[in-house]
Design a protein around this motif. Structure first.
Motif, short mmCIF file in Angstrom:
data_model
loop_
_atom_site.label_atom_id
_atom_site.label_comp_id
_atom_site.label_asym_id
_atom_site.label_seq_id
_atom_site.Cartn_x
_atom_site.Cartn_y
_atom_site.Cartn_z
N GLN A 196 0.83 -1.20 0.00
CA GLN A 196 0.00 0.00 0.00
C GLN A 196 0.86 1.25 0.00
N ARG A 197 0.36 2.27 -0.66
CA ARG A 197 1.06 3.56 -0.67
C ARG A 197 0.40 4.52 0.31
N ILE A 198 1.22 5.30 0.97
CA ILE A 198 0.73 6.42 1.76
C ILE A 198 0.98 7.66 0.91
N ASN A 199 -0.11 8.30 0.49
CA ASN A 199 -0.03 9.44 -0.44
C ASN A 199 -0.44 10.74 0.23
N LEU A 200 0.15 11.81 -0.24
CA LEU A 200 -0.18 13.16 0.23
C LEU A 200 -0.79 13.95 -0.91
#
Length: 284
Positions: free
Chosen positions: A255-259
């Motif tokens: 999973q990616r943690i995106n801003l």
């Protein structure tokens, strides 16, 4: 016992050193010549040092005065920076940050602490919701920044970290061994469908142990060893632990943690928030 330097006297000392005399310094400081002279004398007395060479018609610095000048400039610069940052109206207001409940820890408390140190007059309002809802809120302009957990990243987003999604249960628990496997996810959790599909593909029967929109209900069920859940590695609370299943449960997607940052947010304060978020979430 520690002694403190008088910043007002230091400012007069620096002004005299830079303008070459008391007369010019007094005009620069909007003080009388006698006031500037008294401050210089008080500074010399407090340090028991001669800072100015008054033997000629022009004032020159002694060796001690030359050394103090460098320190004095730095002290005054820091003082002026603190006063500007703490009192300027440009550094007042509120920033709204949205993020899913399961990535609040461990990074967000550090983000809030650091940002409060840098911008103490700016309030930060946190909104916690699932990624789908956060994107809706962001599209309506309800958040200045959102952090999301996703398989990929959409236009305008910036990936801060990519971590595996892993199984978590109660410390020393055995719920992961039961069949059907009891799962605990909020109904809108973005990880729920992927975990169910992975179990189906592995031929592992499952049932939902929690059917709620309440994260505390999920956490209570898992920590009581009545079900398991899936979270991004490194983000689980202390009352859950990584399940040592040895391959008995299927591997899950990364999973990616995106801003996502609002385009209308310009200036030092929003930039400062974005930089602090990047710093701490890249360390997860």
């Amino acid at each position: 016992m520690p002694r403190n330097l008088d910043l007002t006297a230091l400012r007069s000392f620096v002004a005299v050193a830079e303008t070459g005399g008391v007369t010019r310094a007094s005009g620069f400081l909007n003080l009388t010549q006698s006031a500037v002279s008294m401050q210089l004398k008080r500074l010399e007395d407090s340090m028991d040092l001669s800072l100015l060479d008054r033997s000629s018609r022009t004032i020159a610095l002694t060796s001690a005065g030359e050394q103090l000048l460098s320190y004095a400039r730095r002290m005054l610069d820091l003082n002026d920076e603190v006063m500007a940052r703490m009192t300027a109206k440009a550094f007042e207001g509120e920033i709204v940050v949205g993020l899913p409940h399961d990535i609040v820890h461990p990074a967000m408390p550090k983000v809030l602490q650091r940002f409060a140190q840098d911008y103490p007059r700016v309030r930060v309002h946190l909104k916690s919701a699932h990624t789908r809802r956060l994107k809706q809120m962001f599209a309506r302009g309800e958040c200045d920044f959102i952090l999301t957990t996703e398989d990929g990243v959409e236009t305008g987003g910036e990936t801060l970290a990519e971590r595996p999604l892993v199984w978590f249960g109660a410390p020393g628990g055995s719920a992961w061994r039961q069949r059907p496997l009891r799962l605990a996810f909020c109904s809108n959790c973005i990880f729920r469908g992927g975990a169910q599909r992975a179990l189906d593909e592995a031929g592992i029967p499952w049932e939902m142990g929690v059917d709620s929109d309440s994260e505390p209900a999920v956490e209570a069920t898992v920590s009581a060893d009545l079900a398991v859940t899936a979270m991004i590695e490194g983000t689980a609370p202390v009352y859950m632990e990584l399940i040592p299943h040895g391959g008995a449960l299927p591997e899950l997607k990364r999973q990616r943690i995106n801003l996502y940052s609002s385009e209308i947010n310009q200036g030092e304060v929003p930039h400062g928030m974005a930089e602090v978020i990047r710093q701490y979430y890249r360390l997860i």
